[in-house]
Design an enzyme around this catalytic site. Structure first.
Site, mmCIF file in Angstrom:
data_model
loop_
_atom_site.group_PDB
_atom_site.id
_atom_site.type_symbol
_atom_site.label_atom_id
_atom_site.label_comp_id
_atom_site.label_asym_id
_atom_site.label_seq_id
_atom_site.Cartn_x
_atom_site.Cartn_y
_atom_site.Cartn_z
ATOM 1 N N LYS A 70 71.822 -6.353 -16.681
ATOM 2 C CA LYS A 70 72.496 -5.543 -17.696
ATOM 3 C C LYS A 70 71.729 -4.282 -18.084
ATOM 4 O O LYS A 70 72.330 -3.255 -18.391
ATOM 5 C CB LYS A 70 72.775 -6.385 -18.940
ATOM 6 N N ASP A 106 81.283 -6.654 -24.200
ATOM 7 C CA ASP A 106 80.795 -7.680 -25.124
ATOM 8 C C ASP A 106 80.629 -7.061 -26.507
ATOM 9 O O ASP A 106 81.046 -7.634 -27.520
ATOM 10 C CB ASP A 106 79.451 -8.246 -24.653
ATOM 11 N N MET A 133 72.894 -10.186 -23.843
ATOM 12 C CA MET A 133 74.030 -10.487 -24.706
ATOM 13 C C MET A 133 73.621 -10.400 -26.170
ATOM 14 O O MET A 133 74.378 -9.927 -27.022
ATOM 15 C CB MET A 133 74.570 -11.885 -24.391
#
Length: 277
Positions: A70, A106, A133
């Site tokens: 990410k 997200d 996350m």
């Protein structure tokens, strides 16, 4: 009708160290129901740079990005959406004419859930976790005006970096956090995840769940983690990882296709994607 792959089929994909079936099932279900000439396939890679450049070179329309890529993928992207700039974490790449723009759906999903659940931004929270996350979740709460937060993380370096970035406090994972400080508790670790080593464990102690008003578990499978089940029996306000997973996947779907499915179809796709085979 079944999808028939041909030379005009538009390909979307995902990159993850441990690919799951959720995105593949969710997107392909909607492609079929909406008669879209798209195909979605999950991949992993041992060469992230070449994988990202391959998306551009092969005109892959979109790519979902999961851990551990990410943050690392950012250097290969042409443009960052505002959903990425503040948190420096990507979970979606959209390819338009060989130009890659990164998003974090997200972050978008959590921001929507904060609004939908009308969470007062004066509510103090404790968030457990420090990965990509966690970055998206913390960023969404920070941008929504939440000032009183504690980051509980085993990894001191990551935990401190996240806490300092947003002006929150870091405490070590195992350290006791006073229950009265946590009217909102958020789990962004694998605790409670189906098939994991801690699948049957509560992400927070019972005392903290008892004292919380809102319980948020980002784990999507199972739909009801041990913490969600426990909180549900106490009639707490609950936000589940299943909520996040469906909203973020829908945001991706719209970015890739330009099509917005009906709420009923999205629910069907989410239910189908969560089926364990």
């Amino acid at each position: 009708m079944a999808i028939i792959i041909n030379k005009d089929t538009i390909v979307c994909m995902s990159l993850s160290a441990r690919p799951s079936n959720f995105g593949t099932r969710f997107h392909n279900y909607l492609y079929e129901k909406l008669d879209l000439n798209y195909l979605y396939k999950a991949f992993t890679t041992n060469n992230l740079k070449n994988a990202i450049y391959g998306i551009k070179a092969l005109a892959i329309r979109g790519c979902a990005i999961s851990m551990p890529y990410k943050e690392a993928c950012i250097e290969f992207i042409d443009e960052l959406d505002t959903s990425v700039k503040s948190i420096q974490s990507v979970n979606t790449i959209v390819n338009t004419d060989h130009y890659l723009k990164a998003y974090n759906t997200d972050y978008i999903a959590v921001a929507k859930l904060i609004t939908e659940n009308k969470i007062d931004n004066t509510t103090p929270f404790v968030l457990k976790g420090s990965g990509g996350m966690a970055n998206a979740v913390i960023g969404a709460f920070y941008d929504a005006g939440f000032k009183h937060g504690i980051i509980a993380a085993r990894n001191q370096q990551k935990g401190n970096v996240l806490a300092k970035r947003y002006g929150y406090k870091w405490v070590k994972y195992e350290q006791e956090v006073l229950p009265e400080q946590a009217k909102l508790i958020i789990n962004v670790t694998p605790i409670g995840m189906l098939g994991g080593a801690e699948a049957n464990d509560l992400a927070f102690p019972e005392t903290m769940i008892n004292n919380a008003n809102i319980v948020f578990d980002v784990v999507a499978l199972p739909v009801e983690t041990p913490m969600i089940k426990y909180a549900k029996n106490l009639n707490k306000t609950i936000i589940s990882g299943a909520d996040v997973a469906v909203i973020q996947a829908l945001e991706q779907f719209i970015l890739y296709t330009g099509v917005t499915p009906s709420k009923e179809l999205v629910k069907q796709a989410g239910d189908f994607a969560r089926l364990v085979e």
